[in-house]
Design an enzyme around this catalytic site. Sequence first.
Site, PDB file in Angstrom:
ATOM      1  N   GLU A   1       0.812  -1.214   0.000  1.00  0.00           N
ATOM      2  CA  GLU A   1       0.000   0.000   0.000  1.00  0.00           C
ATOM      3  C   GLU A   1       0.850   1.270   0.000  1.00  0.00           C
ATOM      4  O   GLU A   1       0.521   2.247  -0.687  1.00  0.00           O
ATOM      5  CB  GLU A   1      -0.930   0.004   1.220  1.00  0.00           C
ATOM      6  CG  GLU A   1      -1.871   1.184   1.245  1.00  0.00           C
ATOM      7  CD  GLU A   1      -2.866   1.104   2.393  1.00  0.00           C
ATOM      8  OE1 GLU A   1      -3.772   1.937   2.434  1.00  0.00           O
ATOM      9  OE2 GLU A   1      -2.728   0.212   3.250  1.00  0.00           O
ATOM     10  N   ASP A   2       1.949   1.260   0.761  1.00  0.00           N
ATOM     11  CA  ASP A   2       2.683   2.516   1.003  1.00  0.00           C
ATOM     12  C   ASP A   2       4.020   2.626   0.283  1.00  0.00           C
ATOM     13  O   ASP A   2       4.739   3.615   0.462  1.00  0.00           O
ATOM     14  CB  ASP A   2       2.916   2.693   2.520  1.00  0.00           C
ATOM     15  CG  ASP A   2       1.611   2.891   3.278  1.00  0.00           C
ATOM     16  OD1 ASP A   2       0.616   3.282   2.641  1.00  0.00           O
ATOM     17  OD2 ASP A   2       1.609   2.651   4.498  1.00  0.00           O
TER      18      ASP A   2
END
Length: 718
Positions: free
Chosen positions: A79-80
């Site tokens: 996600e990051d």
Amino acid sequence: MSTPNSLEGLLAKSSAYLSDTHVQQIVAAYDFGALAHAGQTRKAGGAYIWHPVAVAEILAEIQLDHESLIAAILHDVIEDTPYTKQDIIDRFGQSVAEIIDGVTKLGKIEFNTPQEAQAESFRKMMLAMSRDIRVILIKLADRLHNMRTLGVMRPEKQRRIARETLDIYAPIAARLGINAIRIELEDLGFKAYYPRRFATLEQAVKKARGNRKEIVEQITEAIQTRINQEGFKAEVVGREKHVYSLYKKMKKKRFSFDEVLDIFAFRVIVEQAEDCYRMLGLVHSLYKPLPGKFKDYIAIPKANGYQSLHTLLFGPYGVHIEIQIRSEMMHEVSEHGIAAHWQYKQTDAGTQASAVDVRAQEWVRNLLEIQQSAGNSLDFLENVKIDLFPDVIYVFTPQGDIVTLPKNATAVDFAYAVHTNLGHACVGCRIDRQLMPLRSVLESGQTVDIIKSKETQPNPTWLNFVTTAKARSQIRHFLKNQHSRSAHDLGQRLLTKAMRVHNMAYSGLSEDIITKLVGELKLTDWNQLLEEIGLGERMAGLVAKQIHDSLLGKDDHIPHATDANGHHQPLAISGTEGLVVNYANCCHPIPGDDIIGFISSGKGLVIHRQSCKNVKHYSNQPEKWLDVDWDPSSEELFAVEIQVETKNQRGALALIASEIANTKTDIDRVRSEDKDETFSLMNFVVLVRNADHLDELLRHLRRIPIIDKAYRIENINH
């Protein structure tokens, strides 16, 4: 890459139960995660990588498998960071990548977002859990670390996160049996949401701990000494309730702090399950048990797999001692819940630990089935709380909408929850397609279909079993208005009939006469008089005589009856008179029976069959008896009791009930008992239009091969 002190804690905990190969894989995951998150920092300060490492350390404390720890370290990578799911697969395998992918899809759960977004987050959570329960375990550990570092957030955000922790995450941890995480989530959530209450209770606990220390040590020593004398191997530890648990108990039972602390709690951990019952006998020989306070969660485990023996004893100095007795494996399951599955799956204890896993997976699967029935995210959002909040049930309408009700709610509560008018009009219900009484207690997950009729109205007996405030208030409101209207109408009819005896007509009463009589009787108005007559609190004959006597000598003012012809006219009963005309349960009169009415104070007019034995019982009060007859235009349904003698065979009741339904006759209630080895007696209270309808029903039943006799219950003099 070096391994700073933060990583050392994870490695120390994981190496205690994992192989060297698996520990090296964890180090490799750290190296990859640190590279991926390079340059990212946390709001609390420090490199971002230390958050996922701390999450992995929490999971290592409950001895989760190496794949879970790797996934925890990398749970924010997809996600990051620029890395993809395929990158994870290439380095750490498909299983780890799937867990991380599941956590990523949960990553944006925001419980203060609009309902649809919140509901969709819940749906994703359950779908992820259904694929791999480890996804939610990582999410719980992630939430726990966030709660530990919550102090850097704004106060309003702290409260929001604390509220969702108490409402959602802590109950999920409890449902999965992970008490170690649940307890810390609850205390941290309580501390952030009610900081002053938490501080006050925590201080009180610290103060009380010093005063109680001597007693705890004395009891621990006494139990341990007896264990040693018997040659047992067991560990005895004093157990303190955590702050949030104390708060909930004080709030629920309205106890003071001193009352809650009156109970001294201990845990005895033995080697094997069979030792638990021997230990129970030992502590019962040491201290006297309180009657009715023993619970066996070993024979009947809780839904989350928890097992233990609980007993409450009279201890020294008049104190109560609560003791939990469990085996070492039961203790691990109690602390780690479903996480114990991975801890034990390679051991002889694996069978029991797997059973915990099966329970959790079954719970998730049931929620997914409900989600498919519900059809949309909002419905599913409500249903995820079914087992998290056991004081609430969730049931479905036939259209798949969810209705939330308190535990022990009935079909009538459901009807009123859907709509007040549906509650007023309900006459029956189908629960999961089966015809059931309206008083049936509902269970979560059931589909309830209410059968309604325009001609029906609320029954005062419903107040004996409804549980919701809405149902109770709406029924009472309707009955109050209906009672007044019905009493008024019946009172007018009774007074009209009584005035005919004195050759007077009700329609001829003037305003002067009405005003005069209301004043003499000290009433509020004429309607009050009619209601009191209808309720049997004032005799119509006496009121009619008072009207006549007050007009004696003033014949020109006496309202003469227009239909006086010397014939006696009984009062016509149609069944639509509402609550002030009641049909006696002793004889169940129906149209076609010869009937008579009895004026009963507060109840109004009670209709009996003339052959009923209770007519003779009331014969010494002739002034309260009234000639009545059936209105031939009546289309109401009336209750009557029949008895069926049938051969004993499986499915007899269902067959007879089905045959009754085939005649378009409704069953109000039924009871059954054995007459002898061959025959059973079944009593049905059925709703019929008249005596002809009843005769037709009985003829139909007598043609059924398994029925020997079918007849109406006759409560009469012979």
